[in-house]
Write a protein that holds these residues in place. Structure first.
Motif, PDB file in Angstrom:
ATOM      1  N   ALA A 152     -15.688  36.102 -93.114  1.00 37.33           N
ATOM      2  CA  ALA A 152     -17.029  35.648 -92.736  1.00 37.33           C
ATOM      3  C   ALA A 152     -17.519  34.568 -93.690  1.00 37.33           C
ATOM      4  O   ALA A 152     -18.075  33.549 -93.277  1.00 37.33           O
ATOM      5  CB  ALA A 152     -17.995  36.836 -92.728  1.00 37.33           C
ATOM      6  N   ILE A 156     -15.639  31.246 -93.153  1.00 40.77           N
ATOM      7  CA  ILE A 156     -16.111  30.579 -91.932  1.00 40.77           C
ATOM      8  C   ILE A 156     -17.471  29.931 -92.199  1.00 40.77           C
ATOM      9  O   ILE A 156     -17.780  28.868 -91.685  1.00 40.77           O
ATOM     10  CB  ILE A 156     -16.188  31.590 -90.768  1.00 40.77           C
ATOM     11  CG1 ILE A 156     -14.773  32.015 -90.361  1.00 40.77           C
ATOM     12  CG2 ILE A 156     -16.916  30.990 -89.574  1.00 40.77           C
ATOM     13  CD1 ILE A 156     -14.733  33.231 -89.443  1.00 40.77           C
ATOM     14  N   GLY A 157     -18.262  30.566 -93.063  1.00 45.14           N
ATOM     15  CA  GLY A 157     -19.541  29.984 -93.452  1.00 45.14           C
ATOM     16  C   GLY A 157     -19.382  28.613 -94.070  1.00 45.14           C
ATOM     17  O   GLY A 157     -20.188  27.712 -93.857  1.00 45.14           O
ATOM     18  N   VAL A 158     -18.324  28.406 -94.818  1.00 46.33           N
ATOM     19  CA  VAL A 158     -18.092  27.117 -95.479  1.00 46.33           C
ATOM     20  C   VAL A 158     -17.305  26.172 -94.560  1.00 46.33           C
ATOM     21  O   VAL A 158     -17.588  24.984 -94.480  1.00 46.33           O
ATOM     22  CB  VAL A 158     -17.351  27.321 -96.817  1.00 46.33           C
ATOM     23  CG1 VAL A 158     -17.065  25.979 -97.480  1.00 46.33           C
ATOM     24  CG2 VAL A 158     -18.176  28.199 -97.743  1.00 46.33           C
ATOM     25  N   PRO A 203     -16.552  26.171 -90.752  1.00 45.77           N
ATOM     26  CA  PRO A 203     -16.741  26.840 -89.456  1.00 45.77           C
ATOM     27  C   PRO A 203     -15.495  26.820 -88.564  1.00 45.77           C
ATOM     28  O   PRO A 203     -15.266  27.756 -87.794  1.00 45.77           O
ATOM     29  CB  PRO A 203     -17.882  26.040 -88.813  1.00 45.77           C
ATOM     30  CG  PRO A 203     -18.624  25.458 -89.976  1.00 45.77           C
ATOM     31  CD  PRO A 203     -17.602  25.182 -91.031  1.00 45.77           C
TER      32      PRO A 203
END
Lengths: 375, 495
Positions: free
Chosen positions: A287, A290-292, A294
């Motif tokens: 997670a 993916i935040g950094v 996408p």
């Protein structure tokens, strides 16, 4: 890795060396890390001095043995801050790092995007560290040991140390092993480079060394084209590295490898030598990554691996002669920075053994320091 | 993260709907247990009864048994739920049992159960040889799956090679479907099989099945050559021919016996490798079986060494569909009893155990009759690819041993990457382990095979699906840097 670096620097200094390895070469923590040679995650102090020396020595080693053969890459690091508050903290950090000799460049949001085109637009600012490097750690270990063998070293994998040999005055004069062919290895000096198991080995010599395991997971994706160009992490990483908290901590570290896979870290837990796979930790790492980046949401996870960093209460490694057991030296407890700090560690150990003046003051790393602080 | 369940956790999750899993699920449901039958395929039957919708079963063996199990599936539909299209990627332990994580229709589906039966079957064991990565080279199982599952014949002129009783079965199927099978090349000498008469006599049906395949081959004038191997495949962009050679008892090529044979397809199989990811994830003990494969260790009740885990079928030793059915039934009975359903009838258990003993002896006799011999290593050339995902050659593997001092396959993997690609060593793991061990003049050990077999994530999984199960994930945006809980972002700590 640290043991191989000690063998490499000691043979280069003309010493006769035998390397005793309980398992396979580079098979423990070395095989479960990313191969970082970092300055960016260090704050001014003894560890940074060690890291700066190590960074120079790694460059020299890569030149001597062939950068390609170690998969040594000057890839550079990019630290990103999500919020203006974090960005402020990051700028304060880079200022003190620059004063201490690190090449730390403050970069704007647009410049971050220029360095890493696939990064999330939700970045406030960042810092660029051109000196951050990477090696393939297991390969580097094998190459350093190969060089050591060519310079007279004997390497004994699959051989465990079972005890120390002491003379009448208590000085260490060798080790006993579980090997049928080499049950006793006499030595003028014994270097404890047992990493996370360094405390256990020191215990065999009757000297306490508080080295504890700090568990970490890394996720590995399917091979991709060059989508992540540097080592990219969030500013929280530095805080976590230095934290003494026993609970789970995760921060984002994302980087591409030469093989095309993307490595995602990093988690830190103090749960002993528990080898179980924790899905909640893997989910959190995914997670955050993916935040950094996408685009990673669509990328397949191929595998995960875990390892145990050798952790000392004050986050500093143990390097140098142990006055409690003459003849015994330590080179362990480097936590998550063992690959990076190995070159300087091996170099300093060789200096101590040959009687040369060490390039750094070893006082902060002295093995007996933990007993002094115990009241 | 969603949880598929009827109303509360299941007593039993059966992983795999092939003969073993199907038998376990139907048996356990008949005993009163609430069962989830979890399988990646669209229909039950697994590899063995892989079929198309409306399939009459004419080309299948044991179709009557399959029909019975399908009826059992329907009869117990109230407490036996078949979950098709659910690919298991991880099974973990919870306070009350197990949580099985699957990928279904692009989402994660979780199945909770008190106990699990792992019946995850096996896949073809591959040995590398020059040209084996050319398009047109199939695994024997792959060629058969195309035929059974899609009605597609893999090629027009097909050579079938490798070792084991599976080769005539595949060749017979291809010949019946209209392909020209230019030969079945069996590297071993199965004549040694008849030297174990008691075991053979106890399993007449299996023997008749094998004889039936050979009769089919005879009818289609397909030569069945023993002590003969395909030692190379040729072609630029795809297979145009193979080199066939006679081999000695150790599978070394008899000099001068090589000959070229034209074909557009090659189907190769050297036995099977059980899929033991899930037992390894659950901490089950493993051992090296007679055929050299790493298998999960099952006790008399089909229990793995980890509590609550039952094993059935190839996962605890390759033995074919009939043995899988017996083991499945036993696993189903014992697991159902353990979760509080009906107590197993001792007479039934005794009968099944006797049958299992005979079938296992037969399987062991087959393994002894069709061993993989080390001479195949001599077919390799330095430039032959061992790991196709990472394009690692024999030369690179050898250098990792001779130049860098690696002594085990895991270290070779870390130095040179065989087994690090998409297939995660499923294809090359066995061959790499054999190659490394042979360079040190010995056979691969169970521990070495284990080092290549552990996979915490049993199949590639999109990171987004993994992340969706993170309680800290922001469902609104799905992106943005997630702040780290419990860390003061604005200040760096003092050391």
């Amino acid at each position: 890795m640290v043991g191989a670096a000690c063998a490499y620097h000691c043979t280069s200094a003309g010493l006769r060396v035998t390397v005793v390895e309980r398992g396979a070469i580079g098979g423990a923590t070395t095989a479960a890390c990313e191969g970082n040679i970092l300055l960016s995650d260090k704050e001014p102090g003894a560890e940074l001095e060690l890291a700066l020396l190590s960074s120079r020595l790694w460059a020299r080693t890569a030149q001597a043995l062939g950068a390609e053969r170690l998969e040594y890459q000057e890839k550079g690091g990019v630290m990103v801050a999500a919020s203006p508050a974090t960005a402020d903290g990051l700028r304060k950090l880079t200022a003190v790092q620059r004063a201490a000799g690190i090449d730390a460049v403050d970069v704007s949001r647009d410049e971050v995007t220029g360095l890493e085109p696939n990064i999330t637009p939700e970045v406030a600012a960042g810092a660029y560290y051109p000196q951050d490097c990477q090696v393939q750690p297991v390969l580097a270990t094998a190459r350093l040991l190969r060089h050591a063998r060519e310079h007279g070293a004997t390497v004994l994998p699959g051989t465990a140390v079972t005890g120390f040999v002491r003379d009448s005055r208590g000085a260490v004069t060798g080790v006993r092993t579980d090997s049928a062919t080499a049950p006793l290895i006499p030595a003028g000096r014994v270097v404890n480079a047992a990493g996370t198991w360094g405390g256990e080995l020191a215990g065999l010599a009757g000297v306490p060394l508080p080295i504890l395991p700090r568990k970490g997971f890394i996720l590995v994706t399917e091979p991709l084209p060059r989508v992540v160009r540097h080592k990219v992490y969030t500013a929280e990483y530095v805080a976590n590295v230095a934290s003494g908290d026993a609970g789970l901590q995760t921060s984002v570290v994302v980087e591409g490898t030469r093989a095309g896979t993307v490595l995602i870290g990093a988690s830190r837990e103090r749960v002993g030598f528990d080898r179980s796979v924790s899905l909640p930790v893997l989910r959190r790492l995914a997670a955050q990554a993916i935040g950094v980046f996408p685009f990673l949401a669509e990328v397949a996870l191929l595998r995960s691996y875990l390892g145990f960093r050798p952790y000392c209460p004050d986050h500093l490694p143990v390097i140098g002669a142990d006055p409690r057991a003459p003849g015994l030296l330590h080179a362990c407890g480097h936590e998550g920075a063992g690959i990076g700090l190995s070159a300087a560690t091996g170099h300093l150990i060789a200096q101590v053994i040959t009687g040369a003046a060490p390039d750094l003051d070893l006082a902060p790393f002295r093995p007996e320091r933990f007993e002094e602080t115990t009241v | 993260m969603t949880t598929s369940r009827a109303d509360g956790p299941y007593d039993l999750a059966v992983l795999g709907a092939g003969p073993a899993g199907l038998a376990a699920a139907v048996t356990a449901a008949a005993a009163g247990a609430r069962v989830a039958l979890v399988d990646a395929g669209p229909r039950v039957g697994g590899q063995y009864w892989r079929h198309r919708p409306g399939d009459t079963g004419a080309a299948h063996h044991g179709w009557a048994a399959f029909q019975r199990l399908r009826h059992g599936l329907a009869a117990h539909a109230g407490r036996l739920h078949h979950l098709p299209g659910h690919a298991v990627w991880h099974t973990g332990r919870t306070a009350g049992g197990f949580r099985t994580h699957t990928l279904h229709d692009g989402t994660e589906q979780v199945v909770e159960s008190t106990a699990v039966v792992v019946a995850t079957d096996a896949y073809d064991r591959q040995l590398p040889f020059p040209g084996w990565t050319l398009p047109g080279v199939f695994t024997a199982g792959g060629a058969q799956a195309l035929l059974k599952g899609h009605g597609v014949v893999a090629g027009r002129r097909i050579a079938v090679a490798g070792t084991g009783p599976f080769l005539p079965a595949v060749a017979a199927g291809l010949a019946e479907a209209g392909a020209r099978v230019v030969g079945v090349f069996e590297a071993g000498l199965p004549a040694s099989f008849v030297r174990q008469p008691l075991t053979v006599a106890a399993n007449p049906a299996k023997l008749a099945e094998g004889a039936g395949f050979l009769r089919t081959l005879l009818r289609h004038r397909v030569p069945y050559r023993t002590r003969t191997a395909v030692v190379a495949a040729h072609g630029e962009d795809e297979v145009t021919g193979v080199t066939v050679a006679r081999v000695d008892a150790r599978w070394r090529v008899v000099p001068g016996s090589e000959r070229r044979l034209d074909c557009d397809t090659l189907a190769v199989g050297y036995g099977f490798t059980p899929q033991i990811e899930i037992p390894l994830q659950l901490g089950c003990a493993t051992r090296r079986d007679i055929d050299g494969s790493l298998v999960a260790t099952a006790d008399a009740r089909q229990r793995g060494s980890a509590p609550g885990v039952y094993l059935a079928g190839e996962v605890c030793g390759v033995g074919g569909a009939a043995l899988s059915l017996t083991e499945g039934e036993l696993a189903g009975l014992h697991a159902a009893q353990a979760v509080g359903a009906a107590v197993a009838d001792p007479a039934v258990v005794r009968r099944l155990v006797r049958r299992r003993t005979a079938q296992r002896q037969f399987a062991a006799a087959l393994h002894r009759a069709f061993p993989v011999r080390p001479g195949w290593l001599g077919w390799l050339r330095p430039e032959t690819v061992v790991c196709r995902c990472e394009e690692v050659t024999v030369r690179t593997v050898t250098e990792a041993v001779t130049e860098l001092g690696a002594t085990d396959p895991r270290t070779v993997k870390l130095y040179a990457r065989p087994g690090m690609g998409l297939c995660q060593g499923r294809v090359c793991g066995y061959a790499t382990a054999c190659l490394v061990a042979a360079r040190s003049g010995r056979e691969a050990t169970a521990e070495e095979l284990r080092g290549m077999a552990g996979r915490p994530i049993a199949q590639p999984l999109p990171l987004g699906i993994l992340a969706a199960g993170d309680p800290g994930a922001d469902p609104e945006s799905g992106s943005g840097i997630v702040p780290d809980a419990g860390t003061d972002e604005s200040s760096m700590p003092a050391r």
